[in-house]
Write a protein that holds these residues in place. Structure first.
Motif, PDB file in Angstrom:
ATOM      1  N   PHE A 104     -75.518 -30.702  32.600  1.00  0.00           N
ATOM      2  CA  PHE A 104     -74.901 -29.910  33.656  1.00  0.00           C
ATOM      3  C   PHE A 104     -74.247 -28.680  33.031  1.00  0.00           C
ATOM      4  CE2 PHE A 104     -75.184 -34.194  35.168  1.00  0.00           C
ATOM      5  CZ  PHE A 104     -75.433 -34.092  36.536  1.00  0.00           C
ATOM      6  N   ILE A 105     -74.712 -27.496  33.420  1.00  0.00           N
ATOM      7  CA  ILE A 105     -74.171 -26.255  32.891  1.00  0.00           C
ATOM      8  C   ILE A 105     -72.868 -25.926  33.614  1.00  0.00           C
ATOM      9  CG2 ILE A 105     -74.631 -23.832  32.373  1.00  0.00           C
ATOM     10  CD1 ILE A 105     -76.586 -25.842  31.066  1.00  0.00           C
ATOM     11  N   GLY A 106     -71.844 -25.573  32.833  1.00  0.00           N
ATOM     12  CA  GLY A 106     -70.557 -25.212  33.417  1.00  0.00           C
ATOM     13  C   GLY A 106     -70.040 -23.913  32.827  1.00  0.00           C
ATOM     14  N   ASP A 107     -68.762 -23.642  33.050  1.00  0.00           N
ATOM     15  CA  ASP A 107     -68.168 -22.406  32.561  1.00  0.00           C
ATOM     16  C   ASP A 107     -67.347 -22.631  31.296  1.00  0.00           C
ATOM     17  OD1 ASP A 107     -66.051 -23.765  33.649  1.00  0.00           O
ATOM     18  OD2 ASP A 107     -65.470 -22.188  35.061  1.00  0.00           O
ATOM     19  N   GLY A 108     -67.628 -23.701  30.572  1.00  0.00           N
ATOM     20  CA  GLY A 108     -66.931 -24.014  29.334  1.00  0.00           C
ATOM     21  C   GLY A 108     -66.499 -25.466  29.321  1.00  0.00           C
ATOM     22  N   ALA A 109     -66.275 -26.001  28.132  1.00  0.00           N
ATOM     23  CA  ALA A 109     -65.936 -27.423  28.005  1.00  0.00           C
ATOM     24  C   ALA A 109     -64.573 -27.747  28.611  1.00  0.00           C
ATOM     25  CB  ALA A 109     -65.971 -27.829  26.528  1.00  0.00           C
ATOM     26  N   LYS A 110     -63.631 -26.817  28.531  1.00  0.00           N
ATOM     27  CA  LYS A 110     -62.275 -27.088  29.004  1.00  0.00           C
ATOM     28  C   LYS A 110     -62.256 -27.514  30.470  1.00  0.00           C
ATOM     29  CE  LYS A 110     -57.731 -24.831  29.335  1.00  0.00           C
ATOM     30  NZ  LYS A 110     -56.977 -23.581  29.037  1.00  0.00           N
ATOM     31  N   ASP A 112     -64.689 -28.835  32.390  1.00  0.00           N
ATOM     32  CA  ASP A 112     -65.301 -30.135  32.647  1.00  0.00           C
ATOM     33  C   ASP A 112     -64.476 -31.279  32.067  1.00  0.00           C
ATOM     34  OD1 ASP A 112     -67.283 -28.847  33.978  1.00  0.00           O
ATOM     35  OD2 ASP A 112     -68.892 -29.300  32.572  1.00  0.00           O
ATOM     36  N   LEU A 113     -63.857 -31.057  30.901  1.00  0.00           N
ATOM     37  CA  LEU A 113     -62.983 -32.082  30.333  1.00  0.00           C
ATOM     38  C   LEU A 113     -61.827 -32.381  31.274  1.00  0.00           C
ATOM     39  CD1 LEU A 113     -62.941 -30.849  26.640  1.00  0.00           C
ATOM     40  CD2 LEU A 113     -63.424 -33.209  27.314  1.00  0.00           C
ATOM     41  N   GLY A 114     -61.326 -31.361  31.941  1.00  0.00           N
ATOM     42  CA  GLY A 114     -60.236 -31.570  32.877  1.00  0.00           C
ATOM     43  C   GLY A 114     -60.674 -32.126  34.205  1.00  0.00           C
ATOM     44  N   GLY A 259     -70.835 -23.370  29.107  1.00  0.00           N
ATOM     45  CA  GLY A 259     -70.855 -24.596  28.327  1.00  0.00           C
ATOM     46  C   GLY A 259     -71.669 -25.621  29.072  1.00  0.00           C
ATOM     47  N   TYR A 260     -71.673 -26.846  28.590  1.00  0.00           N
ATOM     48  CA  TYR A 260     -72.412 -27.872  29.330  1.00  0.00           C
ATOM     49  C   TYR A 260     -71.880 -29.260  29.033  1.00  0.00           C
ATOM     50  CZ  TYR A 260     -75.205 -28.682  25.026  1.00  0.00           C
ATOM     51  OH  TYR A 260     -75.617 -28.971  23.747  1.00  0.00           O
ATOM     52  N   THR A 261     -72.165 -30.165  29.953  1.00  0.00           N
ATOM     53  CA  THR A 261     -71.753 -31.562  29.858  1.00  0.00           C
ATOM     54  C   THR A 261     -72.982 -32.437  30.036  1.00  0.00           C
ATOM     55  OG1 THR A 261     -69.538 -31.099  30.701  1.00  0.00           O
ATOM     56  CG2 THR A 261     -70.348 -33.354  30.957  1.00  0.00           C
ATOM     57  N   VAL A 262     -73.085 -33.455  29.183  1.00  0.00           N
ATOM     58  CA  VAL A 262     -74.202 -34.400  29.254  1.00  0.00           C
ATOM     59  C   VAL A 262     -73.699 -35.718  29.835  1.00  0.00           C
ATOM     60  CG1 VAL A 262     -75.972 -35.643  27.962  1.00  0.00           C
ATOM     61  CG2 VAL A 262     -75.304 -33.334  27.252  1.00  0.00           C
ATOM     62  N   VAL A 263     -74.274 -36.118  30.960  1.00  0.00           N
ATOM     63  CA  VAL A 263     -73.932 -37.386  31.612  1.00  0.00           C
ATOM     64  C   VAL A 263     -75.217 -38.207  31.700  1.00  0.00           C
ATOM     65  CG1 VAL A 263     -72.818 -38.498  33.576  1.00  0.00           C
ATOM     66  CG2 VAL A 263     -72.215 -36.126  32.985  1.00  0.00           C
ATOM     67  N   PRO A 264     -75.453 -39.101  30.744  1.00  0.00           N
ATOM     68  CA  PRO A 264     -76.715 -39.858  30.717  1.00  0.00           C
ATOM     69  C   PRO A 264     -76.921 -40.726  31.954  1.00  0.00           C
ATOM     70  CG  PRO A 264     -75.573 -40.013  28.612  1.00  0.00           C
ATOM     71  CD  PRO A 264     -74.609 -39.403  29.580  1.00  0.00           C
ATOM     72  N   PHE A 265     -78.158 -40.917  32.322  1.00  0.00           N
ATOM     73  CA  PHE A 265     -78.479 -41.790  33.458  1.00  0.00           C
ATOM     74  C   PHE A 265     -78.029 -43.221  33.200  1.00  0.00           C
ATOM     75  CE2 PHE A 265     -82.057 -38.653  34.293  1.00  0.00           C
ATOM     76  CZ  PHE A 265     -81.428 -38.077  35.377  1.00  0.00           C
TER      77      PHE A 265
END
Length: 408
Positions: A104-110, A112-114, A259-265
Motif C-alpha cells: 500500500f503506497i502512502g505519504d511516508g512511514a510516519k 501509516d505507523l500512526g 512510502g509504503y506499507t506491506v500487509v501480507p494476506f
C-alpha cells in the motif's frame, strides 16, 4: 462552548520533541545571529533529489497538463506501476514472495505507523523499545492505549530497554504484548538487529500470537551482511508482521512524501466473536475511506528510483551520508566519546560527557559550539545521558562540526 475534547491528548508531553529542539535553536539564533549553526539533530536530508526522480516528476507534470494523460484521483492503494516495482525489486530480488496487492503506497512511514491502529482493537497491549521513535508512543497515547503518564513512561505501555548493557539489542519481554514495535536499523540508537536476533522476535510473535509492526525506513543504509533488509527474510514473518518503509531517507523524499506499507494476506486478526479477519482487507478498507492516495507525481518519482540510473544515483547519496557517519565515528571515538551506531544507519548515539543530562549537553553544544543534536531523553528514559547526531548534513558542515568539538 461545551464541546468535548479527546482527553488522551492531555497525557502527552507538553511539546513534541523536535518542536522543542526547533524552539531552542530559534531562540539561540535570534539572540546570536552571527553564529553559524550546524544542524545534526532532526533527521532531515540535505542532498537534492536524484536526477532520475526529478526527470520523472517533470514528465509527470507534463502528463497532468494534457487531457489524454491527466491523472486525478488515483487508486488509494497506489498505482500498479510503483507497486509492481516494489514487489520485484525490494522483495522478489531478495527471494521474498510479496504480491503487489499486499503493498500500500502512502505519504511516508510516519503516517501509516500512526494510523495502523485504526483497524485494531482499542484495548490491545503495546510494547515499544526504549529509547524509541516518539511517534510509536504518542499515537497510542492519543488513541487511549497509553494509560497515565508516569515520569518518562506511560503505565499502559510495555517498555523494552535497549542500552549498552544488552548491546543495544531488545530482549524478549516477560509480559507478553499484543503488538510490538521494532525498528531496525534503529532510530535513535543507530544500531541494527542481526538475522538471528530478529528471528527470535518472529518466533516469539508466532508462539504468543503477537503482531510485529516493523519499521524498516533505514534499510538502504545497511552494510553488514548479517543484518536483514526486510523482516520477511525471516521464515514465518508474513504470518505475524507488517512492514513500513519510506523513500524519505532512501531517496531524499522528505519534502516529496512517499512510502509504503506491506500487509501480507497471511496476516489475520479476530473479531469479537472469534472469527478470523484479514488485516490486508481491513487496511484496504481503511485507506479507501480515509486516504486518497499519494500523488501521481510523487509515485512517478518513486518509480524512477528503481531504474538502473535511479538506483545508482540514490546509492551514491546513501554512501555520501554514510561517509559522514564514518567520519563522525572516527572523530568522536578518537576524542574519547562513547558512541554506538553509524555502521548500518546514519545515526550516531553519543554518551554525554561528565555526567551531563541530555538537555544539558544539547544546550552546551548549541551555545558553546553552535551544533544541534537531539537529546536522547526525548526518546525515552533509557535515552537519558545520550545525544543523537545525524549524518544528513554536508561533508563540509560535518567536518566543521567535528573540528569545533575537537577544539573545545
Amino acid at each position: 462552548m461545551n464541546l468535548r475534547i479527546n482527553d488522551n491528548f492531555l497525557l502527552l508531553p507538553e511539546s513534541y520533541l523536535f518542536s522543542e529542539v526547533a524552539r531552542r535553536v530559534k531562540d539561540f539564533q535570534d539572540a546570536n545571529p552571527e553564529v553559524k549553526v550546524i544542524r545534526m539533530g532532526i533527521g532531515d536530508v540535505t542532498r537534492p533529489l536524484c536526477k532520475a526522480a526529478i526527470e520523472a516528476m517533470y514528465r509527470a507534470v507534463e502528463d497532468e497538463s494534457k487531457t489524454e494523460t491527466f491523472h486525478g484521483y488515483g487508486p488509494e492503494q497506489g498505482y500498479s506501476f510503483l507497486r509492481d516495482k516494489i514487489a520485484d525489486y525490494d522483495y522478489g530480488r531478495r527471494g521474498i514472495d510479496i504480491r503487489p496487492e499486499e503493498i500500500f503506497i502512502g505519504d511516508g512511514a510516519k503516517s501509516d505507523l500512526g494510523n495502523f491502529f485504526d483497524i485494531l482493537a482499542q484495548d490491545l497491549t503495546v510494547a515499544v523499545t526504549d529509547p524509541v521513535y516518539p511517534v510509536y508512543v504518542d499515537t497510542n497515547v492519543m488513541g487511549g492505549r497509553g494509560g497515565k503518564r508516569n515520569g518518562e513512561h506511560h503505565d499502559g505501555i510495555i517498555y523494552i530497554p535497549v542500552n549498552k548493557a544488552n548491546g543495544y539489542v531488545p530482549q524478549l519481554p516477560e509480559q507478553c504484548p499484543d503488538v510490538i514495535y521494532l525498528c531496525s536499523p534503529n532510530n535513535p540508537t543507530g544500531t541494527a538487529m542481526t538475522r538471528d536476533e530478529l528471528r527470535k522476535w518472529v518466533e516469539y510473535a508466532r508462539e504468543n500470537g503477537c503482531l510485529i509492526l516493523f519499521d524498516s525506513a533505514y534499510e538502504a543504509y545497511i552494510h553488514s551482511s548479517d543484518v536483514p533488509h526486510s523482516i520477511y527474510e525471516i521464515e514465518g514473518a508474513k504470518d505475524v508482521a507488517v512492514e513500513f518503509r519510506s523513500f524519505s531517507k532512501t531517496a531524499g523524499f522528505t519534502g516529496i512524501r512517499c512510502g509504503y506499507t506491506v500487509v501480507p494476506f497471511a496476516l489475520k486478526g479476530k473479531d469479537s466473536n472469534g472469527n478470523e479477519v484479514s488485516l490486508n482487507r481491513l487496511w484496504n478498507r481503511r485507506q479507501c475511506t480515509k486516504f486518497n492516495g499519494a500523488s501521481y507525481i510523487s509515485q512517478r518519482a518513486a518509480e524512477a528510483v528503481y531504474s538502473p540510473e535511479g538506483r545508482k544515483q540514490i546509492m551514491e547519496t546513501v554512501e555520501y551520508y554514510m561517509g559522514n557517519a564514518c567520519m563522525m565515528r572516527e572523530a568522536l571515538s578518537g576524542a574519547g566519546y562513547e558512541i554506538a551506531g553509524g555502521i548500518d544507519s546514519p545515526y550516531i548515539w553519543l554518551r554525554t560527557p561528565d555526567g551531563m543530562t541530555s538537555w544539558e549537553f544539547f544546550d552546551f553544544l548549541l551555545k558553546t559550539h553552535g551544533i544541534v543534536g537531539t537529546p536522547g531523553s526525548g526518546f525515552g528514559a533509557e535515552g537519558e545521558g545520550y545525544l543523537r547526531l545525524t549524518a544528513f548534513n554536508t561533508h563540509e558542515a560535518t567536518r566543521e562540526a567535528l573540528q569545533r568539538i575537537h577544539n573545545a
